[in-house]
Design a protein around this motif. Structure first.
Motif, mmCIF file in Angstrom:
data_model
loop_
_atom_site.group_PDB
_atom_site.id
_atom_site.type_symbol
_atom_site.label_atom_id
_atom_site.label_comp_id
_atom_site.label_asym_id
_atom_site.label_seq_id
_atom_site.Cartn_x
_atom_site.Cartn_y
_atom_site.Cartn_z
ATOM 1 N N GLN A 103 34.276 44.998 32.403
ATOM 2 C CA GLN A 103 34.400 43.555 32.173
ATOM 3 C C GLN A 103 35.578 42.976 32.949
ATOM 4 O O GLN A 103 35.484 41.885 33.517
ATOM 5 C CB GLN A 103 34.563 43.272 30.675
ATOM 6 N N LEU A 104 36.670 43.717 32.976
ATOM 7 C CA LEU A 104 37.858 43.281 33.708
ATOM 8 C C LEU A 104 37.555 43.175 35.200
ATOM 9 O O LEU A 104 37.968 42.223 35.867
ATOM 10 C CB LEU A 104 39.005 44.268 33.468
ATOM 11 N N GLU A 105 36.810 44.142 35.707
ATOM 12 C CA GLU A 105 36.440 44.137 37.123
ATOM 13 C C GLU A 105 35.553 42.940 37.459
ATOM 14 O O GLU A 105 35.754 42.262 38.471
ATOM 15 C CB GLU A 105 35.717 45.435 37.480
ATOM 16 N N GLU A 106 34.564 42.657 36.597
ATOM 17 C CA GLU A 106 33.656 41.534 36.831
ATOM 18 C C GLU A 106 34.389 40.194 36.753
ATOM 19 O O GLU A 106 34.140 39.287 37.558
ATOM 20 C CB GLU A 106 32.515 41.567 35.807
ATOM 21 N N TYR A 107 35.298 40.085 35.788
ATOM 22 C CA TYR A 107 36.072 38.847 35.634
ATOM 23 C C TYR A 107 36.972 38.622 36.853
ATOM 24 O O TYR A 107 37.065 37.507 37.371
ATOM 25 C CB TYR A 107 36.911 38.921 34.362
ATOM 26 N N THR A 108 37.606 39.685 37.323
ATOM 27 C CA THR A 108 38.481 39.582 38.499
ATOM 28 C C THR A 108 37.675 39.196 39.736
ATOM 29 O O THR A 108 38.113 38.370 40.545
ATOM 30 C CB THR A 108 39.218 40.914 38.746
ATOM 31 N N LYS A 109 36.479 39.772 39.885
ATOM 32 C CA LYS A 109 35.608 39.419 41.012
ATOM 33 C C LYS A 109 35.223 37.950 40.969
ATOM 34 O O LYS A 109 35.139 37.283 42.008
ATOM 35 C CB LYS A 109 34.345 40.292 40.995
ATOM 36 N N PHE A 110 34.991 37.445 39.756
ATOM 37 C CA PHE A 110 34.647 36.028 39.581
ATOM 38 C C PHE A 110 35.781 35.136 40.098
ATOM 39 O O PHE A 110 35.548 34.179 40.846
ATOM 40 C CB PHE A 110 34.384 35.760 38.088
ATOM 41 N N LEU A 111 37.016 35.466 39.735
ATOM 42 C CA LEU A 111 38.162 34.680 40.184
ATOM 43 C C LEU A 111 38.339 34.785 41.704
ATOM 44 O O LEU A 111 38.605 33.776 42.377
ATOM 45 C CB LEU A 111 39.438 35.158 39.489
ATOM 46 N N ARG A 112 38.175 35.974 42.228
ATOM 47 C CA ARG A 112 38.367 36.171 43.669
ATOM 48 C C ARG A 112 37.288 35.477 44.496
ATOM 49 O O ARG A 112 37.547 35.013 45.602
ATOM 50 C CB ARG A 112 38.415 37.669 43.984
ATOM 51 N N ALA A 113 36.080 35.398 43.942
ATOM 52 C CA ALA A 113 34.998 34.693 44.642
ATOM 53 C C ALA A 113 35.339 33.213 44.786
ATOM 54 O O ALA A 113 35.065 32.589 45.817
ATOM 55 C CB ALA A 113 33.686 34.861 43.882
ATOM 56 N N LEU A 114 35.977 32.645 43.758
ATOM 57 C CA LEU A 114 36.376 31.240 43.813
ATOM 58 C C LEU A 114 37.575 31.051 44.744
ATOM 59 O O LEU A 114 37.687 30.037 45.430
ATOM 60 C CB LEU A 114 36.694 30.732 42.405
ATOM 61 N N LYS A 115 38.469 32.036 44.776
ATOM 62 C CA LYS A 115 39.588 31.980 45.726
ATOM 63 C C LYS A 115 39.062 31.973 47.156
ATOM 64 O O LYS A 115 39.582 31.258 48.022
ATOM 65 C CB LYS A 115 40.521 33.169 45.525
#
Length: 218
Positions: A50-62
């Motif tokens: 879950q942490l990995e997916e959440y971090t990917k979500f933020l990085r995709a927006l970055k």
């Protein structure tokens, strides 16, 4: 401000309902808003994924030029279970991904600014359905920060309504599917907890019977 292509990621975090919005600060315009499905719902086995997916979500927006971030802090009112811990973990990741460019706000900090301008938030939530309050909060925080960066006053209520309605957002059908998935996940979690409680109860009962037998033999 760095350039005209830098955007604000605004979030109203929650372990289940997680509103997010992307705002263009140069034009004080809401570009998109919705509900983030990649949240952290527990701190036991499975949290790493879950942490990995959440971090990917933020990085995709970055990667899509979100340079600034703004989020509402979680201020618990009474017992909130694990919600405080889960939200704080997600806020910690947000701060790490947006070092020096992230603002954490208490609710009154931005809500009072709109209130002084005459916006009745309760009525605003009711009349903006099916857009959820979490999405609206994210949108309003993003606009609040954009106005701070530009040094301009907050938009009037009708302008805010138009901005939220015109922005890219999930369809009603998509939101219904998302909520259906949320309910299913919640039900599965409750079932899992109930199964674990039963297993513990059986283990405890078995242990007591074993102890009683040993006592009677002695």
């Amino acid at each position: 401000m760095e350039n005209k292509l830098t955007y604000i990621l605004a979030i109203d975090p929650g372990s289940v309902n997680f509103g997010c919005a992307v705002v263009d600060p140069a034009r004080v315009k809401i570009l998109a808003h919705g509900l983030n499905p990649f949240t952290i719902t527990g701190l036991k086995p499975g949290v790493s994924q879950q942490l990995e997916e959440y971090t990917k979500f933020l990085r995709a927006l970055k990667d899509r030029n979100c340079v600034y971030a703004v989020a509402e802090r979680f201020q618990s009112r009474g017992l909130q279970g694990m919600s405080v811990e889960l939200v704080n973990v997600m806020l910690g990741v947000l701060l790490t991904e947006f070092p020096g460019k992230c603002r954490l706000l208490i609710a009154s900090q931005w809500k009072n600014s709109y209130g002084r301008g005459g916006l009745d938030l309760k009525n605003f939530y009711l009349t903006m359905r099916p857009v959820t309050p979490h999405q609206i909060d994210a949108c309003l925080m993003g606009v609040w920060l954009a106005c701070k960066l530009q040094g301009t006053p907050l938009p009037e209520e009708q302008t805010l309504r138009n901005m939220i309605r015109k922005a890219d957002q999930p369809s009603v059908a998509q939101q219904k599917e998302f909520r259906k998935a949320q309910r299913a996940a919640s039900a599965a979690g409750k079932k899992q907890k109930k199964t674990k409680r039963r297993a513990r109860s059986k283990t405890t009962a078995k242990s007591k019977r074993s102890t009683a037998k040993k006592g009677s033999k002695g």
